[in-house]
Every structure is written in structure tokens, then in C-alpha cells.
Design an enzyme around this catalytic site. Structure first.
Site, short mmCIF file in Angstrom:
data_model
loop_
_atom_site.label_atom_id
_atom_site.label_comp_id
_atom_site.label_asym_id
_atom_site.label_seq_id
_atom_site.Cartn_x
_atom_site.Cartn_y
_atom_site.Cartn_z
N ASN A 204 25.10 -14.71 -18.73
CA ASN A 204 24.62 -13.33 -18.63
C ASN A 204 23.36 -13.19 -19.48
OD1 ASN A 204 24.22 -10.57 -19.44
ND2 ASN A 204 26.15 -10.09 -18.43
N ASP B 48 21.40 -10.41 -19.80
CA ASP B 48 21.03 -9.01 -20.09
C ASP B 48 20.31 -8.86 -21.43
OD1 ASP B 48 22.39 -8.37 -17.78
OD2 ASP B 48 24.09 -7.43 -18.80
N HIS B 49 20.80 -9.60 -22.44
CA HIS B 49 20.24 -9.41 -23.80
C HIS B 49 18.77 -9.82 -23.88
CE1 HIS B 49 23.97 -8.15 -25.31
NE2 HIS B 49 24.26 -9.09 -26.20
N ARG C 150 10.58 -3.20 -26.95
CA ARG C 150 9.15 -3.00 -27.15
C ARG C 150 8.45 -2.44 -25.92
NH1 ARG C 150 5.97 -5.28 -31.27
NH2 ARG C 150 7.03 -4.66 -33.14
N HIS D 183 23.56 -7.42 -15.31
CA HIS D 183 24.19 -6.11 -15.09
C HIS D 183 23.08 -5.08 -14.94
CE1 HIS D 183 27.42 -3.04 -16.69
NE2 HIS D 183 26.82 -2.63 -15.57
N ARG E 140 22.42 -1.59 -14.96
CA ARG E 140 23.15 -0.38 -15.36
C ARG E 140 22.45 0.85 -14.80
NH1 ARG E 140 26.83 -1.58 -19.86
NH2 ARG E 140 27.28 0.62 -19.86
N ARG F 102 19.10 0.28 -19.06
CA ARG F 102 18.77 0.05 -20.47
C ARG F 102 18.29 -1.39 -20.74
NH1 ARG F 102 24.74 0.17 -23.20
NH2 ARG F 102 24.83 2.17 -22.15
N HIS F 103 18.66 -2.33 -19.87
CA HIS F 103 18.12 -3.68 -20.08
C HIS F 103 17.53 -4.25 -18.79
CE1 HIS F 103 22.29 -4.46 -18.99
NE2 HIS F 103 22.76 -4.20 -20.20
N GLU G 145 26.42 -7.65 -11.78
CA GLU G 145 27.45 -6.70 -12.25
C GLU G 145 26.91 -5.30 -12.04
OE1 GLU G 145 28.32 -7.23 -16.36
OE2 GLU G 145 28.77 -9.34 -16.12
N THR H 119 28.77 -1.89 -24.48
CA THR H 119 28.94 -2.91 -23.46
C THR H 119 30.13 -2.48 -22.61
OG1 THR H 119 29.33 -5.27 -23.05
CG2 THR H 119 30.38 -4.33 -25.00
N THR H 120 30.39 -3.21 -21.52
CA THR H 120 31.52 -2.83 -20.66
C THR H 120 32.80 -2.86 -21.50
OG1 THR H 120 30.34 -4.04 -18.95
CG2 THR H 120 32.57 -3.32 -18.42
N GLU I 68 37.67 -11.10 -12.08
CA GLU I 68 37.21 -11.60 -13.38
C GLU I 68 38.12 -10.98 -14.43
OE1 GLU I 68 33.01 -11.34 -14.39
OE2 GLU I 68 33.49 -11.50 -16.52
N HIS J 269 33.86 -11.88 -21.20
CA HIS J 269 33.75 -10.85 -22.22
C HIS J 269 34.27 -11.32 -23.56
CE1 HIS J 269 32.80 -6.94 -23.74
NE2 HIS J 269 32.31 -6.63 -22.56
N GLY J 270 33.35 -11.39 -24.50
CA GLY J 270 33.72 -11.73 -25.87
C GLY J 270 33.95 -13.21 -26.10
N GLY K 284 27.65 -14.09 -22.22
CA GLY K 284 26.32 -13.58 -22.52
C GLY K 284 26.01 -13.56 -24.01
N HIS K 285 26.63 -12.62 -24.70
CA HIS K 285 26.26 -12.31 -26.09
C HIS K 285 26.21 -13.54 -26.99
CE1 HIS K 285 25.81 -9.71 -29.59
NE2 HIS K 285 26.66 -10.54 -30.19
N1 PXP Z 1 31.72 -10.22 -17.74
C1 PXP Z 1 31.49 -8.90 -17.59
C2 PXP Z 1 32.08 -8.21 -16.40
C3 PXP Z 1 30.68 -8.20 -18.51
O1 PXP Z 1 30.46 -6.89 -18.33
C4 PXP Z 1 30.11 -8.90 -19.58
C5 PXP Z 1 29.21 -8.18 -20.55
O2 PXP Z 1 28.05 -7.79 -19.90
C6 PXP Z 1 30.37 -10.28 -19.70
C7 PXP Z 1 31.20 -10.92 -18.78
C8 PXP Z 1 29.79 -11.09 -20.79
O3 PXP Z 1 30.35 -10.70 -22.02
P1 PXP Z 1 29.75 -11.22 -23.36
O4 PXP Z 1 28.34 -10.70 -23.45
O5 PXP Z 1 30.66 -10.65 -24.40
O6 PXP Z 1 29.79 -12.72 -23.30
#
Ligand code: PXP
Length: 240
Positions: free
Chosen positions: A6, A8-9, A17, A42, A44, A48-49, A69, A99-100, A150, A190-191, A212-213
Site C-alpha cells: 500500500n 498511500d503514505h 507540501r 486507497h 478516499r 487526503r493522499h 481500496e 486510517t481504516t 481481506e 492492517h497493522g 503499507g505503514h
Molecule cells: N488493508 C486495508 C483494507 C487497509 O485499509 C489498509 C490501510 O490502508 C491496509 C491493508 C494496510 O494497513 P497498514 O498500513 O497498517 O499496513
């Protein structure tokens, strides 16, 4: 097991900026070179990103599996049908969240989700639902016509002690087994981090992880030294 990254970041840093760097499109090339199987973004409602332009260009240039997403809104469904990502992952979306936060409540939103899924499938898009690893949500996902679920790994990732971690892992394992039995594809996300991903990799029915993160956080740190050296090289060349 496949990895979807992911990005997005990357767009979040750009939007901080309002310039054109770093570009998530450029990031997608590096993800591909590194060997991951998929790109996840994602789009949104509040943009925002990731921006519409990012999705349009990614669709044209990404050779990997592109997973969009999005919330199951009319606007987003229209965008998905126009851009045709390989997969859409429907997620719940609240404006104020960082975040979601949780999974989709497929049990209570079955009517709305059935028609969104049917609509997306007319465009040949594979549909995944981001849900908590609960039996009722998994069964409802199969009923509304999802191709993939998922499983939300956030409660596992945030477990406060070893006992809770084991319990959340079991919940994910049982959920994955049920989803597979119902002929659903199974992914998780996620996480997930470099520290907690190993247990999830050991759950056999899970075919794909979306992360992602943690990856982007590491990218900032492992890339910082090189970035500083590159700047110093220019400065020293000019001032030598
Ligand atoms: N899966 C979904 C559906 C998400 O919404 C996200 C966060 O955007 C992720 C996976 C990735 O999560 P993380 O950024 O915590 O790795």
C-alpha cells in the site's frame, strides 16, 4: 504468499507540501523492482493522499496486480468502472479516522453491498471485502457475492499481551479456514509489521498480505542516509 504494498503514505508526504514529489507512481516502480506482486491504493472520499490522477496513471503503467481500496459509494463505483483496477477492496470509511478503523459490517449492509459488488463485477473487477475475522461476516461476504475477503489483522497487531495475540491469531486462522471452505479468496492486512508478520504467513489459506505503514516507515529510515549523502555530494562538489 503474495505481497501487495500500500503506497498511500507516499502520497501523504507529497500532499503535505502540495508539490509533485514523492510520486506514488515512481514508488510503484520500485515496489515492482523489489518483487512484490501488487500495488494497493486507497482513494478516499476526501482525497487526503491518493488523487484521481494517481489512480489513472497507475492503471496505465503498473504491471502488477492493482488493488483499489474504496468506500462503496456511487462516486467511487463510477471511478472504479472507468479505471478498471484488477481488484476493488470495499472498506468502511469515516472522514475523521486516521486510517481504516474496522471491517465492513457485511451482515447489516448486505443489500447495499450486493448491488455494489454486482455493479463492479459488470466491469470485470474482482471484489474483495475488508472484514473483521468473524464467522457471521465471512458467511455474509460469500452470500453477497464477494470473490475475496481481506481479514482485518488490526486486533491481532494491537494485542496487548501474548494470550490475546494467540486468541486473535486463532480468530484469523479460523476465519481463513471458513472463508476458504466457502470458496472465497483470503487475504489479510492492517497493522502488519516486520515483527508480527511471521505468524500470519503461517496461516495456510491466506494467499495475500496487504501492508503499507510498516514498509513505508522502514523505507524512510533505510533511505534517509543515502538521501543525506546525495545532498552532501552536491553541496561539496559545488563548494569544493
Ligand atoms: N488493508 C486495508 C483494507 C487497509 O485499509 C489498509 C490501510 O490502508 C491496509 C491493508 C494496510 O494497513 P497498514 O498500513 O497498517 O499496513
Amino acid at each position: 504468499m503474495r505481497l501487495g504494498v500500500n503506497i498511500d503514505h507516499v502520497a501523504t508526504v507529497r500532499q503535505a507540501r502540495g508539490t509533485n514529489e514523492p510520486d506514488p507512481v515512481a514508488a510503484s516502480f520500485l515496489v515492482e523492482l523489489a518483487g512484490a506482486e501488487g500495488i494497493v491504493v486507497h482513494l478516499r472520499e476526501d482525497r487526503r493522499h491518493i488523487q484521481d490522477r494517481d489512480l489513472e496513471i497507475l492503471r496505465k503503467v503498473v504491471k502488477l496486480h492493482l488493488n483499489l481500496e474504496m468506500a462503496a459509494t456511487e462516486e467511487m463505483i463510477e471511478i472504479a468502472l472507468k479505471t478498471k483496477p484488477d481488484m476493488v477492496t470495499l472498506v468502511p470509511e469515516k472522514r475523521e479516522e486516521l486510517t481504516t478503523e474496522g471491517g465492513l459490517d457485511v451482515v447489516n449492509l448486505s443489500g447495499e453491498l450486493s448491488s455494489a459488488i454486482a455493479n463492479l463485477k459488470t466491469g470485470g473487477i474482482v471484489v474483495s471485502l475488508f472484514i473483521n475475522p468473524d464467522m457471521a461476516q465471512i458467511k455474509a461476504s460469500a452470500k453477497v457475492g464477494a470473490d475475496v475477503v481481506e481479514l482485518h489483522a488490526g486486533e491481532y497487531a494491537n494485542a496487548q499481551d501474548a494470550e490475546e495475540e494467540v486468541a486473535q491469531l486463532e480468530r484469523l486462522r479460523n476465519g481463513a479456514i471458513l472463508a476458504e471452505k466457502l470458496a472465497l479468496g483470503v487475504s489479510a492486512g492492517h497493522g502488519l509489521t516486520y515483527q508480527n508478520v511471521d505468524n500470519i504467513c503461517a496461516i495456510e489459506p491466506i494467499e495475500e498480505l496487504n501492508i503499507g505503514h510498516s514498509i513505508i516507515s522502514r523505507a524512510v529510515l533505510v533511505g534517509l542516509e543515502r538521501a543525506v549523502r546525495d545532498m552532501l555530494d552536491i553541496m561539496r562538489r559545488v563548494s569544493a
